[in-house]
Write an enzyme that holds these catalytic residues in place. Structure first.
Site, PDB file in Angstrom:
ATOM      1  N   VAL A 278       4.055   0.292   9.454  1.00 47.69           N
ATOM      2  CA  VAL A 278       3.526  -1.039   9.147  1.00 47.69           C
ATOM      3  C   VAL A 278       1.998  -1.005   9.040  1.00 47.69           C
ATOM      4  O   VAL A 278       1.403  -1.611   8.158  1.00 47.69           O
ATOM      5  CB  VAL A 278       3.974  -2.061  10.214  1.00 47.69           C
ATOM      6  N   ALA A 279       1.366  -0.279   9.963  1.00 45.56           N
ATOM      7  CA  ALA A 279      -0.103  -0.224   9.967  1.00 45.56           C
ATOM      8  C   ALA A 279      -0.641   0.575   8.797  1.00 45.56           C
ATOM      9  O   ALA A 279      -1.714   0.279   8.279  1.00 45.56           O
ATOM     10  CB  ALA A 279      -0.578   0.390  11.280  1.00 45.56           C
ATOM     11  N   ILE A 281       0.889   1.253   5.701  1.00 44.46           N
ATOM     12  CA  ILE A 281       1.155   0.731   4.353  1.00 44.46           C
ATOM     13  C   ILE A 281       0.193  -0.428   4.068  1.00 44.46           C
ATOM     14  O   ILE A 281       0.139  -1.397   4.828  1.00 44.46           O
ATOM     15  CB  ILE A 281       2.620   0.253   4.225  1.00 44.46           C
ATOM     16  N   GLU A 283      -0.113  -3.394   2.893  1.00 36.72           N
ATOM     17  CA  GLU A 283       0.652  -4.525   2.370  1.00 36.72           C
ATOM     18  C   GLU A 283      -0.233  -5.648   1.864  1.00 36.72           C
ATOM     19  O   GLU A 283       0.210  -6.540   1.150  1.00 36.72           O
ATOM     20  CB  GLU A 283       1.637  -5.065   3.419  1.00 36.72           C
ATOM     21  N   ASP A 325     -17.986 -16.357 -34.178  1.00 41.56           N
ATOM     22  CA  ASP A 325     -18.401 -17.348 -35.169  1.00 41.56           C
ATOM     23  C   ASP A 325     -19.885 -17.626 -35.001  1.00 41.56           C
ATOM     24  O   ASP A 325     -20.428 -17.473 -33.908  1.00 41.56           O
ATOM     25  CB  ASP A 325     -17.641 -18.669 -34.949  1.00 41.56           C
ATOM     26  N   ASN A 704      -4.393  -3.533  11.744  1.00 41.59           N
ATOM     27  CA  ASN A 704      -3.811  -3.849  10.446  1.00 41.59           C
ATOM     28  C   ASN A 704      -4.179  -5.266  10.016  1.00 41.59           C
ATOM     29  O   ASN A 704      -4.594  -5.509   8.884  1.00 41.59           O
ATOM     30  CB  ASN A 704      -2.288  -3.704  10.534  1.00 41.59           C
ATOM     31  N   ASP A 708      -7.677  -5.086   7.540  1.00 38.00           N
ATOM     32  CA  ASP A 708      -7.182  -5.115   6.166  1.00 38.00           C
ATOM     33  C   ASP A 708      -7.577  -6.377   5.407  1.00 38.00           C
ATOM     34  O   ASP A 708      -7.783  -6.322   4.205  1.00 38.00           O
ATOM     35  CB  ASP A 708      -5.648  -5.003   6.146  1.00 38.00           C
TER      36      ASP A 708
END
Length: 869
Positions: A278-279, A281, A283, A325, A704, A708
């Protein structure tokens, strides 16, 4: 829903309590209250609670829940509480982000929604399409989007594209007729339907249905299907994250095996492996990309560039050619009449004599072959046309030349292929067709010349003199319109075949000065490696004069007309394309060919446009840019970006913002992945060396959540700097994970991991496993917080400046405060399995945490800053 196409228009007008002078403002407000806004009801949105529950469907959240269950079984109450707090906090943050994105989308949708021209209280006004009500009289012109269902009351060669309803791509000729037989939708020629596009002509329409009471309301909902598409960058990052997750899970399996091999209890080994997954990856990656892009689009909207498609933000950073233009984009779009040429003489508008028949006919032509109006001091319609109305209002104080007192018998609207507009009026008992348009087109159809002595046959010498005068006007950067007329027999409608045998009246020259900021914007574009190209319907000499003035046209460049372009083969065009800076007198087909040629050369092309016929070129370009003020609804519908100020400089700002968004995303990804790599390397090291576990599961979760999100979002808020426009455009084929990027990840992650492990060893030697774990946890957390400054940009933080991004400073101090609370508050220390550290140990933690940043900043100062000087 009634079959209004089978009813007579007088009966329908009576049913809706309306007339040709429109509803009153008060009555329209009452109907709006009763019927509601003219909008399609979108599909039922998820409630806040449903959005909150959906956050728990994510695989990573499920892994977290498994971790909480394992923790509960093992009797670790504190870890269980922390994990569930993390899960709930993540769900809350996800819900808030979802709702903010919805609001952001709504605000952008309202900015890009079409307007409608309606007649109320006898006056033509422009209102938001959502305020149109049944009974309104709507004026439709070429380029408009039909905003409601309606019955045609007056028709002037109206053609409508109804492909959004019928699937037929060909235009439908509409008629003002009574129908007595039932007909399918595609054959109801006396009706127009919401969401269809006016491609030619003009009409007055009675609105019979709005919102969900329209035909489109039965079968469609607005723009929902396209909003959920991910951009190419998001897709590539998702794929990278998936591959990374597999690698990390494999590492976790190895770590779990090593833990079991070292006789660690099963539950503890499993808990540690799951928490590590979990930490490790990232996410937050997908949400960070979305947040940074959303902030970028909001910033661009404030700077007059509305991004309709998220992928356009990424593509903007790669743009290497801008085809723009001239009128209104590079110039001010404040046309004013400068000089008039009639009877072989050049004069000021104020010198026109209203009693002179030639001058009178010239003024009538300018007033009647004209669809613009000035209402409450605001010009409605084409700027070229209402500058003629302004000129007439200055010299005609008694309003003798107003269209309001005359009936238009017939008309052929202007289009960019013919470059003419013709109208038929009865003047002093004679049916006269007045025409205005491009001088080269009109002179080819002219047989007579009106002078002060009367009308005579036009001679070659006359034509040569007129062309010479036009050249003189053009060389001074003036735009020129030619005026002619023809007496007609009978009351019938005029046709394209009638546009010949004209009597020439004169020329009117206008000036639309370059915008003050255009020169700087063109210079910025060139320094950014972007080739600016002018595309205009004006004469080549006029276009070149303006292009040279603002820096687009330089010595050695080429200017090409549409006719010359048609004569070139694709091979010739490919050879010359890099040297052509001005395209004059071009057709819509020419624009598509120009875009195609640049794209064959591997360039990313932005193309501006405002007309109906520009839509294919806007679709063909990598970035279609529509004009928000003068642009037709058709062009806005085709474009990826809308300029609310019609300004070329805004495109350059948008390019800088696009580059900045991509750079910030890349830096945020670098921050996330290098921090994760440090944690993975530290855990792998201790596992291989058979050392105690360096981090408790709750500590990994703390890092995390903390390291993050806040610093990554702060990096996404890094402002654009002028240096962005000194780099060459990014290669769209180059992925974010190139060799240089991966080397930086390894070096940065390795530096942080080394310092973390040094702290861990010092802790082991001075206080045992608990102290070692706390010192490693504190060092890694603090080092990643410091590392946020390294990832703000390529330059040193001293060159970037702290004050340029206070969010990064705030994120750093917020993280330090949270870390201090864990280290100094016993209850929180117990919760996160941290023990008290001595003063010397804290000093060691701080010193080691700052070392990676000191080394990285020193490298940037010595190498990067030196190069940038």
């Amino acid at each position: 829903m009634k079959d209004y196409y089978l009813q007579k228009k007088e009966r329908i007008l009576e049913e809706f309590g309306s007339s040709m002078t429109g509803l009153s403002g008060q009555r329209a407000s009452e109907i709006l209250q009763e019927k509601g806004p003219n909008m399609l009801q979108e599909g039922k949105k998820k409630s806040t609670f449903e959005v909150f529950l959906s956050q728990f469907k994510d695989l990573l959240v499920i892994i977290l829940i498994i971790a909480a269950i394992i923790s509960m079984i093992s009797g670790n109450t504190e870890s269980t509480i922390v994990i569930f707090c993390v899960i709930i906090l993540n769900a809350v943050l996800g819900t808030v982000q979802h709702k903010k994105a919805e609001k952001s989308l709504e605000s952008l949708k309202s900015l890009s929604s079409p307007n409608a021209k309606v007649i109320r209280d006898g006056q033509k006004i422009e209102i938001p399409s959502r305020d149109v009500v049944p009974g309104d009289i709507v004026v439709l012109e070429a380029g408009d989007m039909v905003v409601a269902d309606g019955r045609i009351l007056e028709n002037f060669s109206l053609q409508v594209n109804e492909s959004s309803l019928t699937g037929e791509s060909t235009n439908v000729d509409k008629q003002d007729i009574d129908m007595d037989k039932e007909a399918p939708l595609a054959d109801r020629v006396n009706m127009v339907y919401s969401s269809s596009l006016v491609t030619y002509g003009r009409a007055t329409v009675l609105v019979t249905g709005t919102g969900m009471d329209t035909e489109i309301g039965k079968i469609a909902s607005l723009m929902n299907a396209t909003q959920d598409k991910k951009t190419p960058l998001q897709v590539s990052l998702d794929q990278f994250s998936s591959r990374l997750a597999i690698i990390i899970i494999a590492i976790c399996v190895i770590v779990f095996g090593l833990s079991m091999y070292r006789d660690m209890p099963l539950l503890d080994s499993l808990m540690f492996a799951v928490a590590l997954a979990v930490a490790a990856i990232p996410e937050a990656l997908g949400s960070i990309v979305t947040i940074v892009q959303a902030m970028g689009t909001q910033k661009m909207a404030k700077e007059h560039a509305i991004i309709k498609e998220l992928k356009a933000v990424e593509s903007l950073g790669c743009v290497s050619v801008i085809c723009s233009d001239k009128t209104g984009t590079l110039t001010q779009n404040k046309m004013t009449v400068q000089q008039v040429y009639a009877d072989g003489k050049v004069m000021l508008p104020e010198e026109l004599d209203l009693t002179n028949e030639l001058h009178r006919y010239l003024i009538l032509d300018a007033a009647l072959a004209n669809d613009s109006a000035i209402v409450d001091g605001k010009g409605i319609g084409d700027p070229t046309e209402f500058c003629l109305i302004e000129m007439i209002s200055r010299i005609d104080s008694e309003n003798r030349f107003s269209r309001d007192d005359r009936t238009r018998l017939s008309e052929i609207p202007f289009d960019s292929d013919r470059k003419l507009m013709s109208v038929k009026y009865n003047i002093d008992g004679k049916n006269i067709m007045f025409t205005k348009g491009a001088i080269d087109v009109l002179l080819d159809r002219t047989t007579h010349f009106h002078t002060s002595e009367g009308v005579r046959n036009i001679t070659d010498e006359d034509i040569e003199t007129i062309h010479a005068q036009n050249m003189e006007f053009s060389e001074n950067g003036l735009r020129v319109l030619a005026f002619a007329y023809r007496e007609m027999d009978g009351e019938g409608a005029i046709s394209l075949e009638d546009e010949k045998n004209y009597t020439f009246l004169g020329l009117i020259s206008m000036m639309d000065p370059p915008r003050e900021e255009s020169m700087e914007a063109v210079e910025d574009a060139k320094s950014a490696g972007i080739k600016p190209v002018m595309i205009t319907g004006d004469h080549k000499v006029t276009a070149t004069a303006i292009a040279r003035q603002i820096g687009i046209f330089e010595d050695g460049d080429m200017a090409v007309t549409g006719v010359e372009l048609d004569a070139m083969s694709d091979a010739e065009l490919d050879e010359k394309i890099k040297h052509i800076s001005v395209y004059a007198r071009v057709s819509p087909e020419n624009k598509i060919r120009i875009v195609d040629a640049w794209q064959r050369d591997g360039r990313i092309v932005a193309m501006t446009g405002d007309g109906v016929n520009d839509a294919p070129a806007l679709k063909k370009a990598d970035i279609g840019v529509a004009m928000g003020i003068t642009g037709t609804e058709v062009s806005k519908d085709a474009a990826a970006m809308i300029l609310t100020d019609d300004n070329f400089a805004t495109i350059i700002k948008a390019v800088a913002n696009g580059r900045n968004v991509y750079r910030n995303i890349k830096n945020a990804v670098k921050f996330l992945l290098s921090g994760n790599m440090a944690g993975i390397l530290a855990v792998l090291y201790t596992s291989i060396m058979a050392l105690p576990v360096p981090f408790a599961p709750v500590q990994l979760l703390f890092m995390n959540l903390l390291t993050d999100s806040l610093p990554a979002i702060a990096i996404g808020m890094e402002p654009a700097d002028h240096g962005l426009l000194e780099d060459k455009p990014r290669d769209p084929k180059e992925g974010i994970m190139n060799k240089s990027f991966l080397i930086q990840l390894g070096v940065m992650g390795g530096l942080i991991a080394v310092c973390t492990m040094i702290a861990f060893h010092i802790g082991l030697n001075t206080g045992g496993a608990a102290v070692a774990s706390t010192m490693a946890f504190a060092t890694l957390t603090a080092a990643r917080l410091f590392h946020g400054f390294n990832c703000r940009g390529d330059k040193s933080v001293f060159r970037l400046g702290f004050s340029s991004n206070w969010a990064s400073v705030g994120a750093f101090f917020a993280g330090i405060v949270l870390l201090a609370l864990v280290l100094f508050v016993p209850a929180l220390g117990h919760l996160f399995e941290a023990v008290s550290l001595t003063g010397s140990q804290l000093a060691t933690v701080f010193g080691l945490a700052v070392i990676p940043t000191v080394l990285i900043q020193a490298y940037k100062i010595i190498m990067k800053d030196k190069i940038s000087r």
